[in-house]
Design an enzyme around this catalytic site. Structure first.
Site, PDB file in Angstrom:
ATOM      1  N   HIS A  75     -12.919  74.488 -50.118  1.00 42.26           N
ATOM      2  CA  HIS A  75     -11.725  73.790 -50.611  1.00 42.26           C
ATOM      3  C   HIS A  75     -12.137  72.799 -51.699  1.00 42.26           C
ATOM      4  CE1 HIS A  75      -8.647  74.520 -47.165  1.00 42.26           C
ATOM      5  NE2 HIS A  75      -9.298  75.610 -47.509  1.00 42.26           N
ATOM      6  N   TYR A 203      -2.161  66.220 -46.319  1.00 38.84           N
ATOM      7  CA  TYR A 203      -2.006  65.014 -45.510  1.00 38.84           C
ATOM      8  C   TYR A 203      -0.675  64.381 -45.900  1.00 38.84           C
ATOM      9  CZ  TYR A 203      -7.012  65.245 -44.333  1.00 38.84           C
ATOM     10  OH  TYR A 203      -8.253  65.632 -43.867  1.00 38.84           O
ATOM     11  N   PRO A 295      -9.295  60.874 -36.578  1.00 39.25           N
ATOM     12  CA  PRO A 295      -9.564  62.146 -37.267  1.00 39.25           C
ATOM     13  C   PRO A 295      -9.100  62.222 -38.724  1.00 39.25           C
ATOM     14  CG  PRO A 295      -7.768  62.396 -35.704  1.00 39.25           C
ATOM     15  CD  PRO A 295      -8.307  61.025 -35.496  1.00 39.25           C
ATOM     16  N   LYS A 299     -14.169  62.991 -40.312  1.00 40.94           N
ATOM     17  CA  LYS A 299     -15.558  62.528 -40.396  1.00 40.94           C
ATOM     18  C   LYS A 299     -16.368  62.732 -39.109  1.00 40.94           C
ATOM     19  CE  LYS A 299     -15.852  61.364 -44.563  1.00 40.94           C
ATOM     20  NZ  LYS A 299     -15.955  62.721 -45.064  1.00 40.94           N
ATOM     21  N   TYR A 387     -14.412  61.447 -49.064  1.00 40.87           N
ATOM     22  CA  TYR A 387     -13.955  62.646 -48.351  1.00 40.87           C
ATOM     23  C   TYR A 387     -15.045  63.716 -48.335  1.00 40.87           C
ATOM     24  CZ  TYR A 387     -10.622  65.968 -46.422  1.00 40.87           C
ATOM     25  OH  TYR A 387      -9.989  66.855 -45.591  1.00 40.87           O
TER      26      TYR A 387
HETATM   27  C1  PHB Z   1      -8.299  70.018 -38.398  1.00 45.60           C
HETATM   28  O1  PHB Z   1      -8.198  71.070 -39.040  1.00 45.60           O
HETATM   29  O2  PHB Z   1      -8.275  70.011 -37.167  1.00 45.60           O
HETATM   30  C2  PHB Z   1      -8.419  68.741 -39.145  1.00 45.60           C
HETATM   31  C3  PHB Z   1      -8.591  68.767 -40.508  1.00 45.60           C
HETATM   32  C4  PHB Z   1      -8.690  67.591 -41.224  1.00 45.60           C
HETATM   33  C5  PHB Z   1      -8.616  66.388 -40.541  1.00 45.60           C
HETATM   34  C6  PHB Z   1      -8.465  66.350 -39.161  1.00 45.60           C
HETATM   35  C7  PHB Z   1      -8.360  67.538 -38.454  1.00 45.60           C
HETATM   36  O3  PHB Z   1      -8.694  65.237 -41.258  1.00 45.60           O
END
Ligand code: PHB
Ligand code: APR
Length: 392
Positions: A75, A203, A295, A299, A387
């Site tokens: 990505h 997000y 989450p 990280k 990130y």
């Molecule tokens: C996930 O795919 O479970 C996931 C992806 C990004 C995040 C948190 C969880 O920041």
């Protein structure tokens, strides 16, 4: 009592313990992994799956990255969806690096297969794991396997047994300093065999709360919704989840969303936590045993991997006859990186979630932070740099 001797005792067969065992094995160092849960349970746990390039490099070094390279999704950017508008953060253009989306469930499978192929022991269903001593000239521990008590003698013990494990809990409280923040909400997650709504992660900040559109593969999606801490998963069904997710999306994205039956639905609390130091004599804590991040920003697994990089390097140096400098610096090296990731995860959580009970000034400040981020390339570069992961 039967005694098992090894160089490094590893408590916990999560990503931290399995990866450490594999890196040590490649360097010819013996280890024993003791794991409380069954192999099936460990294999089936569902967790995040965004890997920093530094984590991918470490997995390559461990010789467990073949499937990841075949099936992982590269990505080059992420999206922020703010009040009905989508904004792309171009990670590749901003910092020249990308992330790899590869489910932790898959990674765990690869690591478990590598462990089995190494021929080194991993005792699943190990009960009553207990550390007797880790301060003198050796480590002594005990556990029960198939009803038989086994004694273990080792040079070192790696506490890779997660937040609820026994290693951190074995250390006298006065020797530990813990820092903790519990957020007033959780994430309700849903996994489904449906194509992801977009080819990159989204997000979302919305007045109804945070949302995240993630994925495991081109045919498997993972979505999350911010919910109050008091929320219970049995109050939700597939239809309610999809409806709420659509409400938090802009109309065009909502239109593209493909829904389907949930394979799994669960609620996870959000926490920031760090225990200092991470070394006590011959005991070294690593991964979730020493720290937890919320989450947002993905990280957790990457921090576990950087701890394991430092620990494996230090042990390999030690067994090559070098001075124990790496072991002496383990805790401070880890913590320097951990606190930066803690800061970033806290910042991204604070930026994107609804904080209903905070005073109005907090909402205004959050709004200003978002406006600034969306209008400043410099601010976006800071997000991108964190990130994709700060240097290890
Ligand atoms: C996930 O795919 O479970 C996931 C992806 C990004 C995040 C948190 C969880 O920041
Ligand atoms: N004895 C033996 N094993 C134990 C004990 C115990 N008393 N307590 C816990 N364990 C095992 C758990 O069953 C689990 O398999 O330790 C393992 C810890 O694994 P994780 O919780 O996955 O922690 P870690 O390996 O550090 O992984 C960190 O994975 O869990 C995610 O969010 C986390 O992404 C982060 C990364």
């Amino acid at each position: 009592m039967k005694t098992h001797r090894t160089q490094v005792l590893i408590v916990g067969a999560g990503p931290s313990g399995l990866l450490l065992g594999q890196l040590l094995h490649r360097a010819g160092i013996d280890s024993l992994i003791v794991e409380r849960a069954s192999a099936t349970h460990v294999r089936q746990r569902i967790r995040a799956g965004v890997l920093e390039p530094g984590t991918v490099a470490l997995l390559e070094e461990a010789g467990v990255a073949d499937r990841l390279h075949r099936e992982g999704l590269l990505h080059h950017g992420i999206e922020l969806m703010v009040d009905g508008c989508r904004h792309r953060i171009d990670l590749q253009a901003l910092v020249g690096r990308s992330v790899t989306v590869y489910g932790q469930t898959e990674l765990t499978r690869d690591l478990m297969e590598a462990r089995a192929a190494s021929g080194r022991p991993c005792w699943y269903d190990a009960q009553q794991v207990h550390l007797d001593t880790w301060d003198g000239s050796e480590v002594r521990a005990r556990c029960e396997v198939e009803g038989v008590t086994r004694e273990i003698v080792a040079d070192f013990v790696a506490g890779c047994d997660g937040y609820h494990g026994i290693c951190r809990a074995s250390v006298p409280a006065e020797a530990l300093r813990c820092y903790e923040k519990v957020y007033p909400f959780g994430w309700l997650g849903l996994l489904s065999d449906t194509p992801p709504v977009s080819h990159e992660l989204i997000y979302g900040r919305h007045e109804r709360g945070f949302s995240l559109c993630s994925m495991r593969s081109p045919t498997r999606s993972r979505y999350y919704l911010q919910v109050p801490l008091s929320e219970q998963v049995h109050h939700w069904n597939d239809q309610r989840f999809w409806q709420e997710l659509r409400c938090r999306m802009d109309p065009a994205t909502a239109e593209q969303l493909v829904t389907g039956p949930a394979l799994e639905m669960s609620i996870a609390p959000l926490r920031s936590f760090v225990a200092e130091p991470m070394r006590f004599g011959r005991l070294f804590l690593a991964g979730d045993a020493a720290h937890i991040v919320p989450p947002t920003g993905a990280k957790g697994l990457n921090l576990a991997a950087s701890d394991i990089r430092y620990l494996s390097q230090a042990l390999i140096e030690f067994y090559s006859g070098g001075p124990p400098t790496g072991l002496d610096h383990y805790s401070s090296r880890c913590l320097a990186r951990i606190w930066k990731a803690e800061r970033f995860s806290w910042w991204m959580t604070t930026l994107l979630h609804g904080f209903d009970h905070e005073p109005p000034i907090q909402h205004k400040l959050q709004r200003a932070e978002l406006d600034y981020l969306l209008s400043s390339e410099a601010a976006q570069r800071v997000l991108a740099e964190n990130y994709v992961g700060l240097p290890i």
